[in-house]
Design an enzyme around this catalytic site. Structure first.
Site, PDB file in Angstrom:
ATOM      1  N   CYS A   1       0.855  -1.189   0.000  1.00  0.00           N
ATOM      2  CA  CYS A   1       0.000   0.000   0.000  1.00  0.00           C
ATOM      3  C   CYS A   1       0.890   1.237   0.000  1.00  0.00           C
ATOM      4  O   CYS A   1       1.741   1.388   0.857  1.00  0.00           O
ATOM      5  CB  CYS A   1      -0.902  -0.023   1.240  1.00  0.00           C
ATOM      6  SG  CYS A   1      -1.695   1.547   1.593  1.00  0.00           S
TER       7      CYS A   1
ATOM      8  N   CYS B   1      -3.329   7.589  -1.593  1.00  0.00           N
ATOM      9  CA  CYS B   1      -4.643   7.700  -2.250  1.00  0.00           C
ATOM     10  C   CYS B   1      -5.739   8.250  -1.339  1.00  0.00           C
ATOM     11  O   CYS B   1      -6.680   8.883  -1.826  1.00  0.00           O
ATOM     12  CB  CYS B   1      -5.102   6.343  -2.759  1.00  0.00           C
ATOM     13  SG  CYS B   1      -3.781   5.282  -3.296  1.00  0.00           S
TER      14      CYS B   1
ATOM     15  N   THR C   1      -4.234   4.981   7.410  1.00  0.00           N
ATOM     16  CA  THR C   1      -3.239   4.568   6.424  1.00  0.00           C
ATOM     17  C   THR C   1      -2.258   5.701   6.136  1.00  0.00           C
ATOM     18  O   THR C   1      -2.665   6.793   5.761  1.00  0.00           O
ATOM     19  CB  THR C   1      -3.961   4.159   5.122  1.00  0.00           C
ATOM     20  OG1 THR C   1      -4.799   3.056   5.409  1.00  0.00           O
ATOM     21  CG2 THR C   1      -2.977   3.784   4.038  1.00  0.00           C
TER      22      THR C   1
ATOM     23  N   GLU D   1      -0.658   1.491   9.197  1.00  0.00           N
ATOM     24  CA  GLU D   1      -1.862   2.101   9.749  1.00  0.00           C
ATOM     25  C   GLU D   1      -1.577   2.503  11.189  1.00  0.00           C
ATOM     26  O   GLU D   1      -0.714   1.893  11.826  1.00  0.00           O
ATOM     27  CB  GLU D   1      -3.054   1.123   9.729  1.00  0.00           C
ATOM     28  CG  GLU D   1      -3.799   1.077   8.409  1.00  0.00           C
ATOM     29  CD  GLU D   1      -3.068   0.270   7.352  1.00  0.00           C
ATOM     30  OE1 GLU D   1      -2.305  -0.636   7.740  1.00  0.00           O
ATOM     31  OE2 GLU D   1      -3.245   0.535   6.153  1.00  0.00           O
TER      32      GLU D   1
ATOM     33  N   HIS E   1     -12.772   5.704  -2.888  1.00  0.00           N
ATOM     34  CA  HIS E   1     -11.786   4.740  -2.364  1.00  0.00           C
ATOM     35  C   HIS E   1     -12.118   3.314  -2.820  1.00  0.00           C
ATOM     36  O   HIS E   1     -11.220   2.493  -2.981  1.00  0.00           O
ATOM     37  CB  HIS E   1     -11.671   4.849  -0.845  1.00  0.00           C
ATOM     38  CG  HIS E   1     -10.299   4.484  -0.365  1.00  0.00           C
ATOM     39  ND1 HIS E   1      -9.159   5.111  -0.822  1.00  0.00           N
ATOM     40  CD2 HIS E   1      -9.873   3.522   0.478  1.00  0.00           C
ATOM     41  CE1 HIS E   1      -8.093   4.547  -0.264  1.00  0.00           C
ATOM     42  NE2 HIS E   1      -8.496   3.588   0.539  1.00  0.00           N
TER      43      HIS E   1
ATOM     44  N   TYR F   1      -9.309   0.775  -5.143  1.00  0.00           N
ATOM     45  CA  TYR F   1      -8.856  -0.611  -4.974  1.00  0.00           C
ATOM     46  C   TYR F   1      -8.816  -1.363  -6.294  1.00  0.00           C
ATOM     47  O   TYR F   1      -8.096  -2.351  -6.423  1.00  0.00           O
ATOM     48  CB  TYR F   1      -9.767  -1.352  -3.974  1.00  0.00           C
ATOM     49  CG  TYR F   1      -9.570  -0.928  -2.526  1.00  0.00           C
ATOM     50  CD1 TYR F   1      -8.754   0.141  -2.192  1.00  0.00           C
ATOM     51  CD2 TYR F   1     -10.188  -1.611  -1.492  1.00  0.00           C
ATOM     52  CE1 TYR F   1      -8.568   0.520  -0.876  1.00  0.00           C
ATOM     53  CE2 TYR F   1     -10.006  -1.249  -0.165  1.00  0.00           C
ATOM     54  CZ  TYR F   1      -9.206  -0.171   0.131  1.00  0.00           C
ATOM     55  OH  TYR F   1      -9.025   0.198   1.430  1.00  0.00           O
TER      56      TYR F   1
ATOM     57  N   CYS G   1      -4.943  -0.274  -7.136  1.00  0.00           N
ATOM     58  CA  CYS G   1      -3.791  -0.673  -6.301  1.00  0.00           C
ATOM     59  C   CYS G   1      -3.747  -2.174  -6.059  1.00  0.00           C
ATOM     60  O   CYS G   1      -2.694  -2.795  -6.165  1.00  0.00           O
ATOM     61  CB  CYS G   1      -3.781   0.099  -4.990  1.00  0.00           C
ATOM     62  SG  CYS G   1      -4.959  -0.470  -3.755  1.00  0.00           S
TER      63      CYS G   1
ATOM     64  N   GLU H   1      -7.481  -5.593   4.372  1.00  0.00           N
ATOM     65  CA  GLU H   1      -7.926  -4.282   3.904  1.00  0.00           C
ATOM     66  C   GLU H   1      -8.849  -4.424   2.695  1.00  0.00           C
ATOM     67  O   GLU H   1      -9.764  -3.626   2.507  1.00  0.00           O
ATOM     68  CB  GLU H   1      -6.750  -3.374   3.583  1.00  0.00           C
ATOM     69  CG  GLU H   1      -7.233  -1.931   3.468  1.00  0.00           C
ATOM     70  CD  GLU H   1      -6.207  -0.991   2.895  1.00  0.00           C
ATOM     71  OE1 GLU H   1      -5.186  -1.474   2.370  1.00  0.00           O
ATOM     72  OE2 GLU H   1      -6.445   0.216   2.947  1.00  0.00           O
TER      73      GLU H   1
HETATM   74 FE1  SF4 Z   1      -3.273   1.874  -0.001  1.00  0.00          FE
HETATM   75 FE2  SF4 Z   1      -4.685   1.004  -2.081  1.00  0.00          FE
HETATM   76 FE3  SF4 Z   1      -5.836   2.546  -0.219  1.00  0.00          FE
HETATM   77 FE4  SF4 Z   1      -4.013   3.521  -1.951  1.00  0.00          FE
HETATM   78  S1  SF4 Z   1      -6.070   2.730  -2.433  1.00  0.00           S
HETATM   79  S2  SF4 Z   1      -4.133   3.930   0.229  1.00  0.00           S
HETATM   80  S3  SF4 Z   1      -2.613   1.804  -2.108  1.00  0.00           S
HETATM   81  S4  SF4 Z   1      -4.993   0.456   0.029  1.00  0.00           S
HETATM   82 FE    FE Z   2      -7.588   1.758   2.171  1.00  0.00          FE
END
Ligand code: SF4
Ligand code: FE
Length: 481
Positions: A98, A102, A189, A255, A290, A294, A297, A445
């Site tokens: 991660c 983001c 995060t 986190e 968000h 995902y 990422c 997550e």
């Molecule tokens: Fe982390 Fe993915 Fe959330 Fe970006 S979108 S903060 S990489 S878990």
């Molecule tokens: Fe997240």
């Protein structure tokens, strides 16, 4: 824009108060448990320096017309939303972790459109204030932590009904020059790799929760803010010498619990204060962005995991087996399905009243619902291909031992042409993503981040237009009401 090195230096100047395993950390940037997570965020700066990724990593600010890091940008088109997903996949591929930045990008996009709509309805001045913050964020190239999730205490009770009022962030004092807030945000995060935090409410609220309907920004090291660092599976391997057993030596995520102990926020940094009827809108938009994220990422991390499984199969001497090939195809199919959802909810986005673009909420929720399942199946197949050695093999220290090292080398070799060390390295990487520190991001997550599965099902039921579908069926069946 900052370079990767400048970003690292900028963090060194901050005055974080962080507790990790019961101790106050003096230097978070160089702490062996924290540093890999800093490296992941640093990658968002380093790739932006590379002109070959300019289309993905940078964008043109709608405020100044200048080039900014995409993480500081308000999406101006569906094309911007699609590029966001591609950028996140690229970063997932480069870090297998991660990269944290983001949440701030998703936060600014949600707060921008919500503050605009609050002002339209109530004649407030939040959007203007927010734009000043955004301008500074873009100019300084800040990493911003989008802070939404409160500890929430008894999930059956509203914020104002909790036994302890601090279980949701709230106003404890309103002053002429600003507000004083207390409470906490959980699972934050990248908080200790961030310059600023952008706080948002965590659920839709009613009049009784007026003191909790709150959005503001603050420096991440502001007076009264401190952090308690979250544990990750196998985290103390990072404290050991060597680099095989950690699986991913360079990168990680983190986190933390972020605590606000009577923190003063000047009015210029307050973007919502009591407008409880807009709390649900802000939550829905941030969560939507968000859930889209995902689809980028996790897919990038999935690419690394699929590659690692294929390499492990080669090192084990089974790459040509048809069932192995089929499992790799299945993993790819699942991973690309996630990507397809990320792209689809972006391409189907629309303009908000304030001018930035919002994803298609139904498709973003479908995307995230798949994320709660497919990475688990991809991880299961990776474990299947890797074999049990992934969790039973000895340590790097045994491999390097003057006497038993030879024994480890002899008995843990797969195909003769590949060193035992390399075989151990690829298996440890799979372990890292499926069971170790990176499993925090790749598995749990995927389940709970950006809202647990049930939250998406509620949104899917709201957005799915079942009535419209019933009408379609009745028309074809020629049923007259
Ligand atoms: Fe982390 Fe993915 Fe959330 Fe970006 S979108 S903060 S990489 S878990
Ligand atoms: Fe997240």
């Amino acid at each position: 824009m900052m370079t990767g090195e400048q970003y690292e230096e900028s963090l060194r100047k901050m005055n974080f108060k962080v507790y990790l395993q019961g101790e106050l950390v003096k230097n978070p940037v160089d702490h062996p448990i924290i540093r890999p997570s800093m490296n992941s965020v640093k990658m968002t700066y380093k790739l932006a320096e590379d002109t070959q990724y300019a289309d993905l990593m940078t964008a043109t600010s709608h405020l100044t017309g200048k080039k900014v890091n995409r993480f500081c940008h308000l999406h101006q088109s569906t094309d911007d939303l699609v590029r966001k997903i591609k950028m996140q996949r690229l970063l997932g591929q480069r870090t297998a972790a991660c990269f944290q930045r983001c949440v701030g990008m998703d936060g600014i996009n949600a707060v921008a459109s919500t503050t605009f709509e609050i002002d339209q309805k109530l004649g407030t001045k939040y959007h203007e204030r927010f734009n000043k913050f955004l301008l500074k964020m873009q100019e300084e190239d800040w990493t911003v932590d989008g802070a939404m999730t409160d500890p929430k205490g008894d999930r059956g009770l509203a914020p104002s009904k909790q036994a302890d009022p601090d279980l949701f962030v709230h106003v404890v004092e309103k002053r002429e020059d600003g507000i004083v807030v207390s409470g906490a945000k959980a699972h934050q995060t990248g908080a200790i790799n961030s310059h600023w935090i952008l706080v948002m409410p965590t659920i839709a609220m009613t009049k009784d929760d007026t003191d909790y309907a709150l959005s503001f920004c603050a420096p991440a090291d502001a007076e009264g803010i401190y952090y308690i660092y979250g544990r990750q599976s196998c985290d103390t391997r990072k404290l050991e010498d060597g680099d095989i057993d950690v699986g991913n030596k360079q990168f990680g995520g983190h986190e933390a619990l972020m605590v606000f102990d009577h923190v003063f926020i000047p009015w210029e940094n307050v973007f919502m204060c009591g407008e409880y009827e807009f709390s649900g809108m802000l939550v829905e938009r941030f969560a939507g962005y968000h859930r889209q994220s995902y689809g980028g990422c996790k897919v990038g991390v999935g690419d690394v995991l699929i590659g690692a499984a294929a390499v492990a199969a080669e090192f084990n001497g089974v790459a040509k087996a048809s069932h192995i090939k089929d499992k790799l195809i299945e993993m790819t199919h699942l991973n690309e399905t996630l990507y397809a959802c990320g792209i689809a909810c972006s391409a189907e986005g629309h303009k908000t009243a304030c001018g930035n673009y919002l994803i298609n909420l139904l498709l973003a929720n479908v995307c995230k619902q798949n994320i709660t399942r497919f990475p688990y199946e991809i991880a299961r197949l990776a474990e299947d291909i890797a074999g049990g050695l992934m969790v039973t093999m000895p340590s790097e220290k045994d491999l390097c031992h003057p006497e038993i090292g030879k024994v480890v080398d002899k008995y843990f070799r797969g195909v003769a042409s590949v060193s035992t060390e390399n075989r151990m390295r690829i298996l440890r990487l799979i372990e890292n993503i499926t069971l170790g520190t990176a499993a925090v991001g790749y598995r749990t997550e995927s389940m709970h981040g950006a809202g647990s599965p049930q939250a998406q099902r509620i949104m899917i039921s709201r957005q799915g237009n079942l009535e419209g579908k019933k009408q379609l069926a009745k028309a074809i069946a020629q049923i007259k009401d």
